[in-house]
Design an enzyme around this catalytic site. Structure first.
Site, PDB file in Angstrom:
ATOM      1  N   ASP A  93       0.909  -1.130   0.129  1.00 38.33           N
ATOM      2  CA  ASP A  93       0.240  -0.201  -0.295  1.00 38.33           C
ATOM      3  C   ASP A  93       0.761   1.305   0.302  1.00 38.33           C
ATOM      4  O   ASP A  93       0.315   1.890   0.474  1.00 38.33           O
ATOM      5  CB  ASP A  93      -0.917   0.124   1.046  1.00 38.33           C
ATOM      6  CG  ASP A  93      -0.431  -0.159   2.472  1.00 38.33           C
ATOM      7  OD1 ASP A  93       0.967  -0.288   2.775  1.00 38.33           O
ATOM      8  OD2 ASP A  93      -0.405   0.352   3.697  1.00 38.33           O
ATOM      9  N   LYS A 147       4.583   1.858  16.183  1.00 38.07           N
ATOM     10  CA  LYS A 147       3.230   2.234  16.310  1.00 38.07           C
ATOM     11  C   LYS A 147       3.227   3.166  17.443  1.00 38.07           C
ATOM     12  O   LYS A 147       2.438   2.412  18.598  1.00 38.07           O
ATOM     13  CB  LYS A 147       2.343   1.453  16.580  1.00 38.07           C
ATOM     14  CG  LYS A 147       1.781   1.101  15.027  1.00 38.07           C
ATOM     15  CD  LYS A 147       0.430   1.229  14.163  1.00 38.07           C
ATOM     16  CE  LYS A 147       0.532   1.022  12.137  1.00 38.07           C
ATOM     17  NZ  LYS A 147       1.632  -0.134  12.061  1.00 38.07           N
ATOM     18  N   ASP A 170       1.597   6.265   2.470  1.00 30.50           N
ATOM     19  CA  ASP A 170       0.646   5.505   2.360  1.00 30.50           C
ATOM     20  C   ASP A 170      -0.844   5.356   2.202  1.00 30.50           C
ATOM     21  O   ASP A 170      -1.142   6.162   3.343  1.00 30.50           O
ATOM     22  CB  ASP A 170       1.687   4.638   3.954  1.00 30.50           C
ATOM     23  CG  ASP A 170       0.131   3.268   4.822  1.00 30.50           C
ATOM     24  OD1 ASP A 170      -0.640   3.680   4.159  1.00 30.50           O
ATOM     25  OD2 ASP A 170       0.801   3.024   5.681  1.00 30.50           O
TER      26      ASP A 170
HETATM   27  N1  GDD Z   1       0.076 -11.186   3.137  1.00 25.94           N
HETATM   28  C1  GDD Z   1      -0.621 -10.541   4.211  1.00 25.94           C
HETATM   29  N2  GDD Z   1      -0.999 -11.118   4.652  1.00 25.94           N
HETATM   30  N3  GDD Z   1       0.080  -9.576   4.103  1.00 25.94           N
HETATM   31  C2  GDD Z   1      -0.011  -8.887   5.183  1.00 25.94           C
HETATM   32  C3  GDD Z   1      -1.406  -8.920   6.529  1.00 25.94           C
HETATM   33  C4  GDD Z   1      -0.441 -10.492   6.487  1.00 25.94           C
HETATM   34  O1  GDD Z   1      -1.111 -10.905   7.475  1.00 25.94           O
HETATM   35  N4  GDD Z   1      -0.365  -8.202   7.207  1.00 25.94           N
HETATM   36  C5  GDD Z   1      -0.179  -6.859   6.530  1.00 25.94           C
HETATM   37  N5  GDD Z   1      -0.282  -7.325   5.655  1.00 25.94           N
HETATM   38  C6  GDD Z   1       0.757  -6.230   4.583  1.00 25.94           C
HETATM   39  C7  GDD Z   1      -0.620  -5.338   4.389  1.00 25.94           C
HETATM   40  O2  GDD Z   1      -1.648  -5.690   3.022  1.00 25.94           O
HETATM   41  C8  GDD Z   1       0.035  -4.272   3.665  1.00 25.94           C
HETATM   42  O3  GDD Z   1      -0.006  -3.942   2.078  1.00 25.94           O
HETATM   43  C9  GDD Z   1       2.371  -4.446   4.146  1.00 25.94           C
HETATM   44  O4  GDD Z   1       1.625  -6.122   5.157  1.00 25.94           O
HETATM   45  C10 GDD Z   1       1.987  -3.507   5.700  1.00 25.94           C
HETATM   46  O5  GDD Z   1       0.374  -3.744   6.409  1.00 25.94           O
HETATM   47  P1  GDD Z   1      -0.701  -2.758   6.910  1.00 25.94           P
HETATM   48  O6  GDD Z   1      -1.765  -3.371   7.542  1.00 25.94           O
HETATM   49  O7  GDD Z   1      -0.901  -1.727   5.911  1.00 25.94           O
HETATM   50  O8  GDD Z   1       0.763  -1.774   8.046  1.00 25.94           O
HETATM   51  P2  GDD Z   1       0.667  -0.146   8.687  1.00 25.94           P
HETATM   52  O9  GDD Z   1       0.689   0.395   7.241  1.00 25.94           O
HETATM   53  O10 GDD Z   1      -0.260  -0.182   9.833  1.00 25.94           O
HETATM   54  O11 GDD Z   1       2.391  -0.505   9.765  1.00 25.94           O
HETATM   55  C11 GDD Z   1       3.212  -0.732   8.120  1.00 25.94           C
HETATM   56  O12 GDD Z   1       3.212   0.376   6.752  1.00 25.94           O
HETATM   57  C12 GDD Z   1       3.862   1.222   7.355  1.00 25.94           C
HETATM   58  C13 GDD Z   1       4.611   2.293   6.530  1.00 25.94           C
HETATM   59  O13 GDD Z   1       3.056   2.389   5.692  1.00 25.94           O
HETATM   60  C14 GDD Z   1       4.590  -0.997   9.100  1.00 25.94           C
HETATM   61  O14 GDD Z   1       5.340  -1.895   8.251  1.00 25.94           O
HETATM   62  C15 GDD Z   1       5.178   0.545   9.713  1.00 25.94           C
HETATM   63  O15 GDD Z   1       6.162  -0.474  10.074  1.00 25.94           O
HETATM   64  C16 GDD Z   1       4.926   1.022   8.337  1.00 25.94           C
HETATM   65  O16 GDD Z   1       6.134   2.631   9.593  1.00 25.94           O
HETATM   66 MG    MG Z   2      -0.273   0.512   5.363  1.00 29.78          MG
END
Ligand code: GDD
Ligand code: MG
Length: 360
Positions: A111, A162, A223
């Site tokens: 994303d 977080k 993001d």
């Molecule tokens: N296959 C799979 N399975 N993908 C997953 C899963 C899972 O169980 N959980 C999350 N993802 C994928 C999501 O689709 C997304 O592309 C990515 O992993 C990160 O998950 P998010 O749910 O979007 O996390 P976030 O935005 O709260 O935080 C993450 O991104 C930040 C930057 O945007 C973390 O990596 C943070 O450390 C980072 O700063």
């Molecule tokens: Mg994200």
């Protein structure tokens, strides 16, 4: 370097009311499913083989992207029965990699829209001899992200996902969601259970003395987790601020897909995209917005920084600012919807039903 893993699973629900049957990575940004931009950028950096690690509405990816040959890629799909978390998802696709134990493997959150120089991240990784290298970016409010303080040489000192308390906010450098793993490190992630790479793998690796290297830069980064950010990202792709070889047309103030129909005096600005078969009426003014396939914006409507879902309708003279209109929803004429309003898929708002400004 030839391989990458794209994480496109998890809960992924934040855009769901808008796109009930479409997972976020497949919602069009600048005219093509968002994921296309990430795939095309990886390809442009020399990546040939990409495994999509999915869990949520997985069945829509493969029919669209197939074996990846249209993009010059070899794509594979792995679906988790239950979401395995970011680390579990990476581990779960390890058997599909062809890389040797010391080879670099790219991993991306699905994303993120970014101008990351992928080759440079790999180069940094190899020069540092790191176990994992992380792309970092600076943000003003890091609370929704993973905080990654580094020393003067860029070596990662901690990973704080977080942060909850002010004391934990030790830096404005955050995990930008793109990594290079030494292949053998992926094999050390426990298999068959949920693992968070952010909360478990990275902290454990650091505790064990592993070398995690950060590469911080100031390239474009966003993001797309919220609808608001998604609209911004789509406009930035159209404007050319976010670089992508997959934008279907020339970058500029607007992108109108060929089958769309736009009245001569409609005004489209600020990176607005008009999707396939969409219809824009006379005198409509649309700025910084994404109008998805088959949507209709009637004469005189004013749409700013908004997303109009597939097959949705925006009535004559309606004013939308910072709004998401779900797929096939209808906003009747003379409504005024502002900041943060989300109209559910297929909902109907009668003519003149909602306004924000004072009565006239
Ligand atoms: N296959 C799979 N399975 N993908 C997953 C899963 C899972 O169980 N959980 C999350 N993802 C994928 C999501 O689709 C997304 O592309 C990515 O992993 C990160 O998950 P998010 O749910 O979007 O996390 P976030 O935005 O709260 O935080 C993450 O991104 C930040 C930057 O945007 C973390 O990596 C943070 O450390 C980072 O700063
Ligand atoms: Mg994200």
């Amino acid at each position: 370097m030839t391989e990458a893993i794209l994480l496109v699973g998890g809960k992924g629900t934040r855009l769901r009311p808008l796109t009930v049957h479409t997972p976020k990575p497949m919602v069009p940004a600048a005219g093509v499913p968002f994921l296309t931009h990430q795939l095309a950028r990886a390809k442009a950096a020399g990546v040939e083989h990409i495994v999509l690690a999915t869990s949520y509405l997985a069945e829509v990816f493969e029919p669209y992207f197939g074996d990846g040959s249209a993009l010059g890629l070899h794509l594979e799909y792995v679906t988790e029965e239950e979401p395995l978390g970011t680390g579990g998802a990476i581990r779960n696709v390890a058997s599909r990699l062809h890389s040797g134990p010391q080879d670099p493997v790219l991993v991306f959150n699905g994303d993120i829209l970014t101008g990351l120089d992928i080759r440079k991240l790999v180069h940094t990784h190899e020069t540092a001899g790191a176990d994992v290298s992380l792309h970092l970016t600076r943000v003003t409010d890091p609370r929704a992200y993973g905080l990654v303080p580094t020393d003067a040489t860029g070596r990662v000192q901690a990973f704080l996902e977080k942060p909850q308390t002010p004391e934990e906010i030790v830096t404005d450098q955050i995990n930008a969601g793109a990594y290079v793993f030494r292949r053998s490190v992926i094999d050390t992630i426990p298999a068959g259970r949920p693992v968070s790479v952010e909360r478990e793998t990275f902290p454990d690796l650091l505790a064990a003395g592993a070398h995690l290297q950060g590469m911080v830069d100031s390239t474009y980064w966003l993001d797309l987790g919220t609808p608001r950010a998604f609209v911004r990202g789509s406009a930035d792709l159209v404007l050319g601020r976010a670089p992508s070889p997959a934008v279907p047309g020339r970058c500029g103030d607007r992108l109108v897909l060929p089958s769309a129909s736009v009245a001569d005096d409609a005004k489209l600005t600020g990176g607005t995209v008009i999707g396939e078969h969409a219809v824009i009426g006379a005198g409509a003014r649309i700025s910084g917005s994404a109008v998805l396939a088959g949507a209709v914006v009637e004469p005189g409507a004013v749409v700013t920084d908004s997303l109009v879902g597939a097959g949705a309708q925006v009535g004559a003279r309606a004013v939308l600012d910072g709004v998401v209109v779900g797929d096939r929803a209808a906003v009747g004429p003379d409504n005024e919807l502002r900041e943060g309003v989300r109209v559910w898929c297929e909902a109907r708002i009668p003519a003149g039903a909602v306004r924000f400004s004072s009565d006239q």
